[in-house]
Scaffold this active site. Structure first.
Site, PDB file in Angstrom:
ATOM      1  CG  PHE A  26      -1.823   1.191   1.307  1.00  0.00           C
ATOM      2  CD1 PHE A  26      -2.911   1.333   0.461  1.00  0.00           C
ATOM      3  CD2 PHE A  26      -1.575   2.187   2.237  1.00  0.00           C
ATOM      4  CE1 PHE A  26      -3.744   2.438   0.542  1.00  0.00           C
ATOM      5  CE2 PHE A  26      -2.394   3.292   2.327  1.00  0.00           C
ATOM      6  CZ  PHE A  26      -3.486   3.428   1.480  1.00  0.00           C
ATOM      7  CE  LYS A  46       6.221  -8.959  -2.564  1.00  0.00           C
ATOM      8  NZ  LYS A  46       5.628  -8.382  -1.381  1.00  0.00           N
TER       9      LYS A  46
END
EC number: 6.3.3.3
Length: 239
Positions: A26, A46
């Site tokens: 987030f 990621k």
């Protein structure tokens, strides 16, 4: 001289947490959108994600796709954003081993390389000292990349211990703390709890307070008005 003048890679951040489920993705998405609003072309990574459910095109890395969309990239960019995806919802090193894959820090660091058109945002998996691959921790990937580290922590009783331990680990590894985001997820927390003040007395890095349910745009505004907003070129001159 700027990083591009010295031939160094573009600046950026390594986003880690005190634990899993504290809001790293987030916060990362809010930062990516903030950088885009400033005319930058951020490059999220990621490199490994576990717990990926099946989708029409194979395993679906939810965090990786959220980062991809926040950076304004098409779904096809997920091959660069999250090249390794595993189904088991356990630590990435174990999830990879269950599929007969042995990942290394060198491979993950290479996958985090950027093409020089914008700042990198690399998100780890789990906490700073959580195992990430066969030969290392999130901390080892952060050290290999050398990016400033943004620490995300749940704003609750007990978080000071994990925050301060992580800050000590960063110092021992010679890594720079870019800031701390305190994410208050529980509505029943004692209103007198003030982790932000306690941390500000122990570090000069920016402390940003967030809360469960806050809009991503509202968090981006908090980030933009903090010293953290100047972590990537060409913004350094404005901080």
């Amino acid at each position: 001289m700027s990083p591009t003048q010295t031939g160094a890679p573009p600046q950026g951040l390594f986003v880690t947490g005190t634990d899993t489920g504290v809001g790293k993705t987030f916060v990362s998405c809010a930062l990516l959108e903030l950088w885009r609003d400033r005319g930058l072309r951020p490059q999220p990574r990621k490199p490994v994600e576990s717990g990926c459910p099946p989708g029409p095109d194979g395993l679906r890395p939810e965090d990786g796709l959220n980062l991809t969309h926040a950076a304004g990239l098409p779904d096809t960019a997920i091959e660069q954003v999250t090249p390794w995806r595993f189904p088991d919802a356990i630590a990435p090193d174990q999830a990879a081993a269950n599929q007969g894959v042995r990942l290394t820090i060198a491979e993950l660091a290479a996958a985090c390389a950027a093409d020089g058109t914008g700042p990198r945002l690399v998100e780890g998996a789990g906490g700073f000292y959580s195992p990430l691959c066969a030969d290392g921790l999130n901390a080892d990937l952060a050290e290999a990349l050398g990016l400033p580290v943004l620490l995300v922590a749940e704003d609750r009783l007990g978080t000071l211990n994990t925050c301060l331990l992580t800050l000590e680990a960063l110092e021992r590894r010679g890594l720079q703390l870019a800031g701390i985001v305190l994410n208050r997820r529980r509505t029943d927390a004692d209103p007198r709890l003030d982790n932000a003040a306690a941390l500000r007395s122990r570090t000069s890095a920016p402390i940003i307070e967030s809360a469960e349910g806050i809009a991503r745009a509202a968090l981006a505004q908090k980030l933009s008005t903090s010293k953290l907003s100047g972590r990537t070129p060409p913004e350094d001159s404005r901080s």
